[in-house]
Design an enzyme around this catalytic site. Sequence first.
Site, short mmCIF file in Angstrom:
data_model
loop_
_atom_site.label_atom_id
_atom_site.label_comp_id
_atom_site.label_asym_id
_atom_site.label_seq_id
_atom_site.Cartn_x
_atom_site.Cartn_y
_atom_site.Cartn_z
N GLU A 140 4.46 7.55 -5.26
CA GLU A 140 4.29 6.21 -5.83
C GLU A 140 3.63 6.25 -7.20
O GLU A 140 2.88 7.17 -7.51
CB GLU A 140 3.47 5.32 -4.90
CG GLU A 140 2.00 5.66 -4.81
CD GLU A 140 1.18 4.60 -4.09
OE1 GLU A 140 1.44 3.39 -4.30
OE2 GLU A 140 0.26 4.97 -3.33
N GLU A 239 -0.55 -4.32 0.75
CA GLU A 239 -1.62 -3.51 0.17
C GLU A 239 -2.34 -4.32 -0.91
O GLU A 239 -2.28 -4.03 -2.09
CB GLU A 239 -1.04 -2.21 -0.41
CG GLU A 239 -2.14 -1.17 -0.62
CD GLU A 239 -1.62 0.13 -1.20
OE1 GLU A 239 -1.90 1.18 -0.62
OE2 GLU A 239 -0.96 0.09 -2.25
#
Length: 260
Positions: A140, A239
């Site tokens: 990521e 998140e």
Amino acid sequence: MLFTELPLLQRPAAAAAAGFTAVEFWWPFPVAVPADGDIDSFVTAVSDAGVQLAGLNFFAGDMPGGDRGAVSWPARSTEFRDNIEVTIGIGERLGCRAFNALYGNRVDGVSPDEQDELAVANLALAGQGAARIGGTVLIEPVSGAPRYPLRTTADVIAVIDRVGEQTGVHNLGFLCDLYHLAVNGDDLDKVISEYGHRVAHVQIADAPGRGEPGTGELEMDRYLDELAAQGYDGWVGLEYKPAAGTEDGLRWLPRDRRAA
């Protein structure tokens, strides 16, 4: 990042009580290789809650202290390698098949090329470990960490392709974190249009602020619809940092959208 008002082992049950059928965790231990009893307690907490473990991070160092992974960090490479089997073992026990490998910050005294070469080797090892259970290693982009080198979609795709070309390991996937990409300046519509077919996992938070959807400017439902149109049918991880506690912060998400 949710239910942090509770001890870690109580969070899976709290998520289930809130209507979720799956959870994801950053590495839940302070060390790369925890004691067997600590692993068993974590596995029991998730399984007893009746939720699916949808994602798990590999060991990433001291996240609160500013570390962002050990994949490319020479001084902690052995810890990362030792952690691979532990992480995959937890995944095997809980049916998790997605494992996030944070790349790591640039470090003094080591050239970026040397760090990148180490990352290729370590990601290949992680991929081989995950392949044993049909898993995927996620890569990521990250914002808010000036020494973290993967900031855009192009950065991540380049790493994934490099590992595949140099090692023949191809079970690495793009973790599309809409918040990090937006903050780092990527055009989300363009990202989804060009790379939507390569997305292996999605995480969301609004921007600016990293709060729950509706607290910033991102058109979250539109982006998620665009990802679905590109074929993404996996989990969407929340998140974000709740503005006023997890339960209050969940009002944006109807209960019937919390379950698979």
